[in-house]
Design an enzyme around this catalytic site. Structure first.
Site, mmCIF file in Angstrom:
data_model
loop_
_atom_site.group_PDB
_atom_site.id
_atom_site.type_symbol
_atom_site.label_atom_id
_atom_site.label_comp_id
_atom_site.label_asym_id
_atom_site.label_seq_id
_atom_site.Cartn_x
_atom_site.Cartn_y
_atom_site.Cartn_z
ATOM 1 N N LYS A 120 0.826 -1.218 0.000
ATOM 2 C CA LYS A 120 0.000 0.000 0.000
ATOM 3 C C LYS A 120 0.853 1.258 0.000
ATOM 4 C CE LYS A 120 -4.227 -1.920 0.541
ATOM 5 N NZ LYS A 120 -5.559 -2.125 0.967
ATOM 6 N N LYS A 202 -4.094 -10.807 -6.468
ATOM 7 C CA LYS A 202 -5.342 -10.980 -5.720
ATOM 8 C C LYS A 202 -6.433 -10.053 -6.273
ATOM 9 C CE LYS A 202 -6.306 -8.298 -1.830
ATOM 10 N NZ LYS A 202 -6.530 -7.897 -0.478
ATOM 11 N N LYS A 205 -10.422 -4.481 -4.835
ATOM 12 C CA LYS A 205 -11.319 -3.410 -5.301
ATOM 13 C C LYS A 205 -10.552 -2.152 -5.673
ATOM 14 C CE LYS A 205 -12.113 -3.119 -0.492
ATOM 15 N NZ LYS A 205 -12.868 -3.985 0.378
HETATM 16 P P1 ATP Z 1 -8.015 -4.078 -0.959
HETATM 17 O O1 ATP Z 1 -8.781 -4.826 -2.005
HETATM 18 O O2 ATP Z 1 -8.095 -2.599 -1.131
HETATM 19 O O3 ATP Z 1 -6.645 -4.605 -0.754
HETATM 20 P P2 ATP Z 1 -9.269 -5.656 0.978
HETATM 21 O O4 ATP Z 1 -10.478 -6.069 0.222
HETATM 22 O O5 ATP Z 1 -8.158 -6.635 1.153
HETATM 23 O O6 ATP Z 1 -8.776 -4.300 0.403
HETATM 24 P P3 ATP Z 1 -10.905 -5.488 3.296
HETATM 25 O O7 ATP Z 1 -12.088 -5.000 2.591
HETATM 26 O O8 ATP Z 1 -10.819 -4.911 4.627
HETATM 27 O O9 ATP Z 1 -9.633 -5.194 2.464
HETATM 28 O O10 ATP Z 1 -10.883 -7.093 3.359
HETATM 29 C C1 ATP Z 1 -11.880 -7.738 4.018
HETATM 30 C C2 ATP Z 1 -11.751 -9.233 4.021
HETATM 31 O O11 ATP Z 1 -11.817 -9.770 2.716
HETATM 32 C C3 ATP Z 1 -10.444 -9.751 4.618
HETATM 33 O O12 ATP Z 1 -10.750 -10.828 5.472
HETATM 34 C C4 ATP Z 1 -9.662 -10.202 3.431
HETATM 35 O O13 ATP Z 1 -8.770 -11.235 3.752
HETATM 36 C C5 ATP Z 1 -10.754 -10.670 2.503
HETATM 37 N N1 ATP Z 1 -10.335 -10.564 1.103
HETATM 38 C C6 ATP Z 1 -9.999 -9.446 0.431
HETATM 39 N N2 ATP Z 1 -9.677 -9.710 -0.837
HETATM 40 C C7 ATP Z 1 -9.796 -11.059 -0.991
HETATM 41 C C8 ATP Z 1 -9.591 -11.963 -2.085
HETATM 42 N N3 ATP Z 1 -9.208 -11.526 -3.275
HETATM 43 N N4 ATP Z 1 -9.816 -13.280 -1.873
HETATM 44 C C9 ATP Z 1 -10.221 -13.734 -0.667
HETATM 45 N N5 ATP Z 1 -10.419 -12.943 0.402
HETATM 46 C C10 ATP Z 1 -10.209 -11.622 0.259
#
Ligand code: ATP
Ligand code: LTN
Length: 337
Positions: A120, A202, A205
């Protein structure tokens, strides 16, 4: 003792998700789906992690709406306020307070090793603020305040959970048992949903390419379009394999939303092409998300109901978490007021 009167104590669950604009299929499969499943036989506490969200700049008006939308969306996904405690993080002051304390028991070196911080800070090079750096101590505070046994998260949060455990053990080591040391709860399938455009990354968003991710509230047409455009290899055989990241990801998604195994999926699509398969995965996701989107529209239109629910959640969360905060403060040597 009469066996009928012995009820085993339910395990405590805590988890949170940031209210950043869209909530993706990755968030749903990796975390939310388990939040919902765990509610029946666990004591669940869930939060909208809006304190974490200001590590990147937020527009006030959009931010307020995103927090409310996230609350409504998690309800629509099945978070049930009759069974679980569900609140907004910034409504419960103990989180920021314990986070400060835990910061003083977290090493600079430990935080520097966090891959999310490295990623980040590279992405937001013009705003590498101290909050982005100490983000994991706030996450540790969230979890430890509730003496959680299990934390349902996607695989990318494993490192933060490991740090939480280290902080808890360190504190307990100095002052005696204060915090329960939690375990991660990571799904077997779909712990790491990958980008539809670059399946080595991964699904996130914050990806500039909107075709890389699927939002839970995307329209059926948009979802179908994104799946049809999903990047795959040229082998054209629907089965899990090395170097087939795109197809592996689509099989994983199919498995996570339908409950079918990889073998069942492979057998079903034997002799069929990728085009067919992409369409079927898209359809399965559309059907999975349809009721959520419809229910979201209802919740988000009922502001009074949302307010009533998040107030109730915050009141209970505050009561539970103050007990842990007071215990920690007392052990450190703070004078009671
Ligand atoms: P960013 O996409 O900006 O990195 P994020 O989606 O990782 O943000 P959060 O919204 O706080 O951040 O994540 C919430 C939950 O979703 C966490 O438990 C994270 O591990 C899970 N998560 C996020 N992206 C994935 C993914 N691609 N696959 C599986 N789990 C995910
Ligand atoms: N950092 C997490 C969101 C989060 C969280 C938590 C997850 C904040 N506090 C407590 C589990 C437990 C993320 O997924 N980005």
């Amino acid at each position: 003792m009469n066996n009928n009167t012995v009820t085993e104590k339910k395990k405590r669950i805590f988890s949170a998700i940031q209210p950043s604009g869209t909530i993706t299929l990755g968030n749903y499969i990796g975390a939310l789906q388990n939040w919902v499943k765990l509610q029946d036989d666990h004591e669940c506490i869930y939060a909208v992690a809006d304190l974490h969200a200001i590590t990147v700049r937020q527009d006030p008006k959009a931010f307020r709406q995103n927090i409310l939308n996230a609350y409504a969306l998690f309800l629509a996904c099945g978070v049930d306020t009759e069974k679980s405690i569900f609140f907004i993080q910034s409504h419960v002051h103990t989180h920021a307070e314990l986070a400060w304390i835990l910061n003083c028991y977290t090493q600079f070196g430990e935080l520097s090793r966090m891959t999310q911080f490295k990623d980040k800070s590279a992405k937001h090079a013009d705003n590498v603020n101290a909050g982005l750096f100490t983000y994991p101590s706030l996450m540790a505070a969230d979890i430890l305040l509730y003496q959680a046994d299990l934390v349902p998260i996607g695989a990318d949060q494993k490192q933060h959970l490991e740090l939480t455990r280290n902080i808890a053990e360190r504190f307990n080591g100095i002052y005696g048992n204060t915090f329960r040391v939690p375990e991660g709860y990571i799904p077997q399938v779909g712990a790491r949903v990958m980008s539809l455009q670059d399946p080595k990354k991964k699904m996130s968003k914050s990806d500039e390419n909107v075709n890389a991710w699927v939002g839970i509230t995307d329209s059926p047409e948009t979802i179908m379009k994104k799946f049809k455009r999903a990047v795959t290899d040229s082998e054209a055989r629907v089965c899990v394999g090395e170097g087939k990241d795109g197809i592996n990801n689509l099989i994983g998604i199919m498995s996570a939303v339908t409950g079918k195994t990889n073998d069942e999926i492979t057998a079903e699509f034997e002799g069929k092409g990728y085009g067919d398969f992409k369409t079927k995965v898209g359809e399965a996701v559309v059907e999975k998300l349809r009721p959520i989107r419809e229910s979201f529209e209802k919740y988000v239109a009922d502001k009074a109901y949302l307010e009533e629910q998040y107030r109730k959640g915050a009141e209970i969360a505050e009561k539970i978490s103050i007990r842990t905060l007071d215990k920690a403060k007392k052990k450190i040597g703070y004078l009671p007021r």
